[in-house]
Design a protein around this motif. Structure first.
Motif, mmCIF file in Angstrom:
data_model
loop_
_atom_site.group_PDB
_atom_site.id
_atom_site.type_symbol
_atom_site.label_atom_id
_atom_site.label_comp_id
_atom_site.label_asym_id
_atom_site.label_seq_id
_atom_site.Cartn_x
_atom_site.Cartn_y
_atom_site.Cartn_z
ATOM 1 N N TYR A 1 40.585 2.867 12.658
ATOM 2 C CA TYR A 1 41.455 1.880 12.018
ATOM 3 C C TYR A 1 40.848 0.485 11.916
ATOM 4 N N TRP A 2 39.717 0.248 12.560
ATOM 5 C CA TRP A 2 39.049 -1.047 12.430
ATOM 6 C C TRP A 2 37.690 -0.912 11.739
ATOM 7 N N ILE A 3 36.850 -0.041 12.278
ATOM 8 C CA ILE A 3 35.495 0.091 11.739
ATOM 9 C C ILE A 3 35.509 0.734 10.351
ATOM 10 N N ALA A 4 36.260 1.809 10.180
ATOM 11 C CA ALA A 4 36.272 2.522 8.896
ATOM 12 C C ALA A 4 36.733 1.626 7.734
ATOM 13 N N PRO A 5 37.848 0.894 7.850
ATOM 14 C CA PRO A 5 38.245 0.013 6.729
ATOM 15 C C PRO A 5 37.211 -1.072 6.446
ATOM 16 N N SER A 6 36.584 -1.586 7.498
ATOM 17 C CA SER A 6 35.573 -2.629 7.303
ATOM 18 C C SER A 6 34.359 -2.072 6.571
ATOM 19 N N LEU A 7 33.938 -0.869 6.926
ATOM 20 C CA LEU A 7 32.822 -0.241 6.222
ATOM 21 C C LEU A 7 33.185 0.040 4.765
ATOM 22 N N GLY A 8 34.433 0.438 4.543
ATOM 23 C CA GLY A 8 34.885 0.665 3.172
ATOM 24 C C GLY A 8 34.807 -0.594 2.349
ATOM 25 N N GLU B 1 39.333 13.309 14.240
ATOM 26 C CA GLU B 1 38.886 11.915 14.213
ATOM 27 C C GLU B 1 37.923 11.665 13.057
ATOM 28 N N ALA B 2 37.013 12.610 12.812
ATOM 29 C CA ALA B 2 36.052 12.447 11.716
ATOM 30 C C ALA B 2 36.760 12.407 10.360
ATOM 31 N N HIS B 3 37.754 13.302 10.194
ATOM 32 C CA HIS B 3 38.513 13.333 8.942
ATOM 33 C C HIS B 3 39.307 12.043 8.766
ATOM 34 N N ALA B 4 39.935 11.565 9.836
ATOM 35 C CA ALA B 4 40.709 10.326 9.771
ATOM 36 C C ALA B 4 39.796 9.144 9.436
ATOM 37 N N PHE B 5 38.601 9.127 10.011
ATOM 38 C CA PHE B 5 37.634 8.063 9.724
ATOM 39 C C PHE B 5 37.296 8.038 8.237
ATOM 40 N N CYS B 6 37.033 9.192 7.678
ATOM 41 C CA CYS B 6 36.676 9.283 6.257
ATOM 42 C C CYS B 6 37.835 8.858 5.362
ATOM 43 N N ILE B 7 39.052 9.225 5.737
ATOM 44 C CA ILE B 7 40.222 8.864 4.932
ATOM 45 C C ILE B 7 40.413 7.355 4.904
ATOM 46 N N GLU B 8 40.386 6.725 6.069
ATOM 47 C CA GLU B 8 40.588 5.276 6.119
ATOM 48 C C GLU B 8 39.454 4.529 5.422
ATOM 49 N N LEU B 9 38.234 5.022 5.550
ATOM 50 C CA LEU B 9 37.093 4.393 4.868
ATOM 51 C C LEU B 9 37.252 4.502 3.353
ATOM 52 N N LEU B 10 37.575 5.716 2.879
ATOM 53 C CA LEU B 10 37.728 5.939 1.446
ATOM 54 C C LEU B 10 38.878 5.137 0.873
ATOM 55 N N PHE B 11 40.025 5.143 1.555
ATOM 56 C CA PHE B 11 41.195 4.428 1.051
ATOM 57 C C PHE B 11 40.943 2.925 1.018
ATOM 58 N N SER B 12 40.250 2.412 2.028
ATOM 59 C CA SER B 12 39.924 0.991 2.037
ATOM 60 C C SER B 12 39.011 0.642 0.870
ATOM 61 N N ALA B 13 38.010 1.478 0.627
ATOM 62 C CA ALA B 13 37.079 1.223 -0.477
ATOM 63 C C ALA B 13 37.802 1.268 -1.820
ATOM 64 N N VAL B 14 38.660 2.269 -2.013
ATOM 65 C CA VAL B 14 39.401 2.399 -3.266
ATOM 66 C C VAL B 14 40.330 1.203 -3.467
ATOM 67 N N PHE B 15 41.021 0.814 -2.402
ATOM 68 C CA PHE B 15 41.955 -0.308 -2.508
ATOM 69 C C PHE B 15 41.222 -1.609 -2.830
ATOM 70 N N GLN B 16 40.150 -1.890 -2.104
ATOM 71 C CA GLN B 16 39.432 -3.139 -2.330
ATOM 72 C C GLN B 16 38.772 -3.166 -3.709
ATOM 73 N N LEU C 1 46.729 3.249 6.425
ATOM 74 C CA LEU C 1 46.933 1.833 6.727
ATOM 75 C C LEU C 1 45.867 0.941 6.098
ATOM 76 N N PHE C 2 44.608 1.315 6.232
ATOM 77 C CA PHE C 2 43.428 0.572 5.749
ATOM 78 C C PHE C 2 43.575 -0.937 5.933
ATOM 79 N N ASN C 3 44.128 -1.324 7.066
ATOM 80 C CA ASN C 3 44.310 -2.727 7.439
ATOM 81 C C ASN C 3 44.251 -2.804 8.967
#
Length: 231
Positions: A216-223, A140-155, A191-193
């Motif tokens: 899938y919700w908090i991590a992308p928003s933080l990113g 879960e921690a690794h998945a959180f970091c991935i979605e956060l990072l991908f969201s930040a990179v995409f945005q 997904l980062f969405n």
């Protein structure tokens, strides 16, 4: 059949968008376009998951192709709650309007999921497995970091290419999405969405809401917010 279904979804959404642009005005038109755009992204992504599982070698090509298609046909729509949060944070949208847009996106995500399951029930396409498909194939921690990072990179990339010619911009964004899916699709789905995640994996949120909402919700928003502080 899958490609015909996808073409039908895109064509139907295009007609509805044209009607909304002609008949609706102001905030109502914006909300309608956001709902329609999110519906298209979620419905097509659900079918693309089936195509990817049936033809893994074509998965990245399909991801790129439909990312270009969405970018070309859904201009002006965020189709992602993180985009609405960006407008809210920048003061470009009042809180009430941002909340309505996010509600429209999640409503569209739910409708897209119901629509695709109805289509699959008619045996027009092979359905996804029932229950939670467990898109997280790591901790879960690794998945959180991935979605956060991908969201930040995409945005961050979206902000950087704002001044690029739209004809090239859609390809640059589609290429980035394809790279991110290649890098993390086998771990979290990349997904980062939040709306798309809810549409594709509703049963996962029902079964383990805290874990999946965190990833899938908090991590992308933080990113998204990290990106705003970097820029």
């Amino acid at each position: 059949p899958s490609l015909l279904l996808l073409g039908g979804v895109v064509a139907a959404v295009g007609l509805c968008r044209r009607w909304a642009q002609r008949r609706l005005r102001g905030r109502l038109r914006g909300l309608a376009l956001e709902l329609l755009g999110t519906f298209q992204v979620c419905a097509c992504s659900g079918e693309l998951c089936l195509l990817a599982s049936a033809a893994p070698r074509a998965a990245l090509s399909l991801t790129y192709g439909f990312s270009v298609l969405h970018g070309a046909t859904l201009s002006g729509c965020a189709c992602n709650p993180c985009g609405c949060l960006q407008l809210l944070w920048a003061g470009a949208a009042p809180p009430a309007l941002a909340a309505l847009a996010i509600a429209a996106q999640f409503a569209a995500a739910a409708l897209a999921g119901l629509f695709m399951r109805s289509v699959w029930s008619l045996s027009l396409a092979e359905p996804l497995p029932g229950g939670c498909g467990n898109p997280m194939r790591t901790t879960e921690a690794h998945a959180f970091c991935i979605e956060l990072l991908f969201s930040a990179v995409f945005q961050l990339a979206v902000l950087r290419v704002e001044g690029v010619n739209p004809k090239f911009k859609v390809h640059l964004i589609a290429l980035l999405i394809t790279v991110l899916v290649y890098a993390g699709g086998n771990l979290t789905g990349a997904l980062f969405n939040p709306a798309l995640a809810f549409s594709l994996h509703p049963n996962c949120f029902y079964d383990n809401f805290l874990s999946y909402s965190l990833v899938y919700w908090i991590a992308p928003s933080l990113g998204k917010f990290l990106t705003l502080h970097v820029v």
